[in-house]
Enzyme design. Structure first.
Site, PDB file in Angstrom:
ATOM      1  N   HIS A 233      12.388  26.653  -1.212  1.00 24.99           N
ATOM      2  CA  HIS A 233      12.815  25.590  -0.292  1.00 24.99           C
ATOM      3  C   HIS A 233      13.259  24.355  -1.071  1.00 24.99           C
ATOM      4  O   HIS A 233      13.125  23.238  -0.600  1.00 24.99           O
ATOM      5  CB  HIS A 233      11.687  25.180   0.666  1.00 24.99           C
TER       6      HIS A 233
ATOM      7  N   GLU B 239      21.755  36.145   6.844  1.00 25.67           N
ATOM      8  CA  GLU B 239      22.721  35.156   6.375  1.00 25.67           C
ATOM      9  C   GLU B 239      24.057  35.816   6.127  1.00 25.67           C
ATOM     10  O   GLU B 239      25.117  35.238   6.388  1.00 25.67           O
ATOM     11  CB  GLU B 239      22.197  34.471   5.115  1.00 25.67           C
TER      12      GLU B 239
HETATM   13  C1  LIG Z   1      16.486  35.029   3.594  1.00 22.17           C
HETATM   14  C2  LIG Z   1      15.695  34.088   4.437  1.00 22.17           C
HETATM   15  N1  LIG Z   1      16.268  33.522   5.506  1.00 22.17           N
HETATM   16  C3  LIG Z   1      15.583  32.638   6.264  1.00 22.17           C
HETATM   17  C4  LIG Z   1      14.308  32.298   5.960  1.00 22.17           C
HETATM   18  C5  LIG Z   1      13.553  31.255   6.791  1.00 22.17           C
HETATM   19  N2  LIG Z   1      12.488  31.888   7.561  1.00 22.17           N
HETATM   20  C6  LIG Z   1      11.234  31.977   7.084  1.00 22.17           C
HETATM   21  S1  LIG Z   1      10.230  32.835   8.071  1.00 22.17           S
HETATM   22  C7  LIG Z   1      11.444  33.063   9.226  1.00 22.17           C
HETATM   23  C8  LIG Z   1      11.163  33.836  10.462  1.00 22.17           C
HETATM   24  C9  LIG Z   1      10.752  35.247  10.181  1.00 22.17           C
HETATM   25  O1  LIG Z   1      10.315  35.864  11.346  1.00 22.17           O
HETATM   26  P1  LIG Z   1       9.728  37.339  11.359  1.00 22.17           P
HETATM   27  O2  LIG Z   1      10.446  38.203  10.387  1.00 22.17           O
HETATM   28  O3  LIG Z   1       9.722  37.807  12.753  1.00 22.17           O
HETATM   29  O4  LIG Z   1       8.253  37.203  10.804  1.00 22.17           O
HETATM   30  P2  LIG Z   1       7.020  36.356  11.364  1.00 22.17           P
HETATM   31  O5  LIG Z   1       7.133  34.991  10.787  1.00 22.17           O
HETATM   32  O6  LIG Z   1       7.088  36.370  12.838  1.00 22.17           O
HETATM   33  O7  LIG Z   1       5.794  37.010  10.840  1.00 22.17           O
HETATM   34  C10 LIG Z   1      12.630  32.457   8.801  1.00 22.17           C
HETATM   35  C11 LIG Z   1      13.898  32.458   9.554  1.00 22.17           C
HETATM   36  C12 LIG Z   1      13.742  32.922   4.819  1.00 22.17           C
HETATM   37  N3  LIG Z   1      12.475  32.679   4.440  1.00 22.17           N
HETATM   38  N4  LIG Z   1      14.449  33.812   4.092  1.00 22.17           N
END
Ligand SMILES: Cc1ncc(C[n+]2csc(CCOP(=O)(O)OP(=O)(O)O)c2C)c(N)n1
Lengths: 339, 423
Positions: A129, A60
């Site tokens: 959320h 972000e």
């Molecule tokens: C600071 C923040 N930004 C955005 C999100 C929304 N979000 C939750 S999971 C995710 C994807 C994460 O992907 P990754 O790190 O590759 O892990 P995976 O889910 O594939 O295990 C996002 C964008 C969040 N939880 N926290």
């Protein structure tokens, strides 16, 4: 006139803005091919191209920092922060940079950035959320804060925000994306298309709802209710159930605030109840309360009341005990009407 | 001014090779043969480990034989425990995903296909090494023997939930299992793990720390802060990157995966970086054991990239059919971790199909029984399982006046609600 829900209205606003100005650029996590986790940007990449609507790395701080750089070049970036709860890593770029660049460069680098982000609770989203962090931003000099409460305003305010030459935080109340919410968790959501409400009628083309103008949602003589976002609807329920003749004002823009509409109403009713979902202490309600007291003191018949979320993180299972629903608002109405 | 005599610039926006409607194609995934990579001494300076971030540590070959110097030579009982942990994690995920679909809770996230990246490190670490997981490491708690009904109570936010219904499902906290409270905000746990490890080192303790995040999350500033502190203070920590190729709808290219590997992030920081076949439980065990030995002997941090695949949706809120090729999980060239370890054990004569299916049945029964027990404490709903005043506990150690007032206000409201016949 077509009827749209808030997501469709926001999507339409973005589509119009992209078509109108080649400088409008949308960026954010999952906003490109997929069209956003709430589908607000669905179809936009396909229509306007990958260099104007694109996915970003999950940072972000990076998203807003890059938007600042794009604005310095001359673009009008519209970054999305997936949930308002995830905006904190971007605070330095927003507070120390975007908000102050016009000032510190004496106008050389205006920052026409509109940060869109879903906010607010009522969806069993737990503490990451559900938050309403608008007070963090209204406290910062140089940021505008806009919060729509219906599809018509969502589109018109978003187009006005994108056209504005200063940074705007545009918080979208996700609880009412699909339909208004009366504050009782067990009432099924009626989709915007089916509610008897002109604000669900949204013109296809370009129009704006000016920033800084509140809307009187319901006229009344007994008490002024100041609200925004989801809480405009919940305040409506409380007024209907209490039988008090409340005048409900949807602020629409917190900064700059439509102080004239507030003053005129409170001077008429002599009573004021402020409603927001955000935590209480130091919330925007405190600012509103101070303003009403400073400017309408001799017209007030009772102390100004604030109805808010509690000063706790947003709980998961106790969501509906936390939420400032009709019961909490009605108690405040009773209290101001007693005096 | 655009200068006409110069080539115009062009913006590169990454694009995955397949989208919905395309057949899954992993032909560009380089799968080096198992067993060929040397195993350096765990005290080797990071500067002499430059090939490892670009290699792939693999122990189980195509016939599921354990080969080469990284073979951890685990006793059959240990391997059977690892197999069982992964299978239990899978059964647990299956039931809890279904419970969400049945409306018993708000949210769930599976780890299908990635079980080895939690269960094997948990086994290679000491039980009191501190772990800072992300939301997809339920396998660690399961490996550490944490009671399944307790995990389910959290998922149902019910009256037996130790976290008092405050957290979204799967955001566990289990201090007694040296398992840190999970955050919904990505990557925050990475510098926290480094800080814990620094504290342990400063105190002359013997415990190390480990953290996990997805490849998408490595974009967050917190990840980079973690690497910086880890290298500066030579912190006894393992930073695991689970590269399951997808971050919700964004492929690894949006986290920098087009140009380099995630393990190679280590090079710029002067940290040891290993890249491991995340679907090979023995390789994951071996890489963790190497990094743990390095940390325990004061040779500093290791970044481990686990190369794997998120076989299912991101969460119960996600539909991967909207952004990636269908059936991609089953086409993944590194296979399935449960299947690979099972075949390996059978090859050793330490396991057979009958025992395997009996175990699968037994674990499903275990999970079902646990679910029954947990559901007796309530499922998520509008029943408000926690006493209302608990909302105000644990904000601070002591409750200041304004929270006491708000708690009293809530109880009064509740009385009104009861009179009005609503919650
Ligand atoms: C600071 C923040 N930004 C955005 C999100 C929304 N979000 C939750 S999971 C995710 C994807 C994460 O992907 P990754 O790190 O590759 O892990 P995976 O889910 O594939 O295990 C996002 C964008 C969040 N939880 N926290």
């Amino acid at each position: 006139m077509p009827r749209m829900n808030m997501i469709e209205a926001i999507n339409s606003a973005l589509n119009v803005a992209l078509a109108q100005s080649p400088d409008v650029t949308i960026l954010g996590e999952d906003v490109g091919y997929f069209g956003g986790v709430f589908r607000a940007t669905a179809g936009l990449q396909k229509r306007h191209g990958k260099t104007r609507v694109f996915d970003t790395p999950i940072t972000e701080c990076g998203i807003i920092g890059v938007a600042v750089g794009m604005a310095a070049y001359g673009l009008r970036p519209v970054p999305e922060i997936q949930f308002a709860d995830y905006i904190y890593p971007a605070l330095d770029q927003l507070v120390s940079e975007a908000a102050r660049l016009r000032y510190r460069s004496a106008g050389e680098f205006p920052m026409p950035i509109t940060v869109r982000s879903p906010f607010g609770g009522g969806i069993f989203g737990g503490q990451t959320h559900s938050q309403s962090p608008e007070g963090v931003f209204t406290h910062v000099a140089g940021l505008k804060t806009v919060i729509p409460s219906n599809p018509y305003d969502a589109k018109g305010l978003l187009l006005a925000a994108i056209a504005d030459n200063d940074p705007v935080i545009f918080f979208e109340p996700k609880r009412i994306y699909n339909g208004p919410f009366d504050g009782h968790y067990d009432t099924p959501t009626v989709p915007w298309a089916k509610v008897d409400d002109a604000t669900a009628e949204v013109p296809e083309g370009h129009y704006t709802v000016p920033l800084g103008k509140a809307r009187v949602v319901r006229e009344g003589g007994d008490v002024t209710l100041l609200a925004y976002g989801t809480m405009v609807h919940v305040a409506g329920t409380a007024v209907a159930e209490s039988g008090v003749d409340g005048e409900i004002i949807d602020l629409r823009t917190l900064i700059p605030l439509d102080i004239e509409t507030i003053k005129a109403s409170v001077k008429k009713t002599g009573r004021c109840v402020i409603v927001h979902e955000a935590t209480r202490t130091g919330g925007f309600g405190a600012e509103l309360s101070a303003l009403v007291q400073e400017r309408c003191f001799y017209h007030l018949e009772a102390p100004v009341q604030r109805v808010t979320g509690f000063d706790t993180p947003y709980p998961h299972s106790l969501e509906w005990a936390y939420f400032p629903g009709p019961v909490r608002i009605k108690r405040a109405l009773d209290a101001v009407m007693k005096d | 001014m655009i200068k006409k005599n110069l080539q115009p610039l062009a913006l590169h926006v990454p694009e995955p090779k397949q989208r919905p409607g395309d057949a899954p194609d992993f032909s560009d995934v380089v799968v080096p043969p198992a067993g060929k990579l040397a195993r350096p001494d765990s005290a080797t300076p990071a500067a002499d480990l430059k090939e490892y971030p670009y290699a792939l540590i693999r122990v189980l070959d195509d016939n599921a034989h354990a080969v080469g110097p990284w073979d951890p030579r685990l006793a059959p009982d240990t391997m059977r425990k690892l197999l069982k942990d992964m299978m239990l994690t899978r059964a647990f995920d299956d039931r809890m995903f279904r419970a969400q679909r049945q409306g018993k809770t708000s949210f769930y996230m599976k780890s299908l296909g990635e079980e080895a990246t939690s269960c094997a490190p948990a086994l290679a670490l000491a039980d009191d090494d501190m772990v800072f997981p992300s939301y997809r490491q339920q396998g660690i708690l399961i490996s550490r023997g944490w009671p399944i009904p307790d995990m389910m109570n959290q998922i149902f936010s019910n009256k037996a939930d130790r976290l008092k219904g405050r957290q979204l499902p799967i955001m566990y906290s289990a201090r007694a299992a040296s398992f840190f409270s999970i955050s919904g905000n990505l990557a925050t746990q990475m510098p926290q793990a480094v800080g814990w490890a620094m504290a342990s080192a400063a105190k002359g303790d013997t415990r190390i720390a480990a953290a996990w995040c997805g490849e998408g999350s490595t974009a967050e500033g917190d990840f980079h802060s973690a690497c910086m502190f880890a290298t500066v203070y030579r912190a006894p920590v393992i930073l695991n990157i689970i590269n399951n190729q997808w971050a919700i709808s964004s492929f690894a290219g949006f986290a920098g995966g087009e140009e380099t590997t995630f393990a190679a992030r280590a090079l710029g920081y002067g940290v040891a970086g290993l890249r491991v076949d995340g679907n090979d439980p023995l390789a994951v065990y071996a890489a963790t054991a190497w990094a743990a030995e390095r940390a325990r002997t004061n040779h500093g941090p290791t970044i481990i990239e686990h190369f794997t695949y998120r076989s299912e949706g991101h969460s119960t809120s996600d539909d991967p059919g909207a952004y990636r090729a269908a059936q991609a999980g089953s086409a993944w060239p590194l296979g399935d971790p449960v299947e690979r370890l099972k075949v390996h054990l059978i090859g050793l004569g330490e396991w057979n199909e009958a025992r395997h299916s009996a175990l699968a049945d037994e674990l499903m029964e275990t999970v079902k029984a646990a679910q029954k027990q947990a559901e007796a404490n309530g499922i998520l709903g509008h029943g408000l399982h926690q006493p209302l005043e608990t909302m105000f506990e644990d904000i601070f150690e002591d409750e200041p006046w304004h929270l006491r007032e708000q708690a009293a206000q809530l109880l009064e409201e509740d009385a009104v609600r009861r009179v009005e016949g609503q919650h």
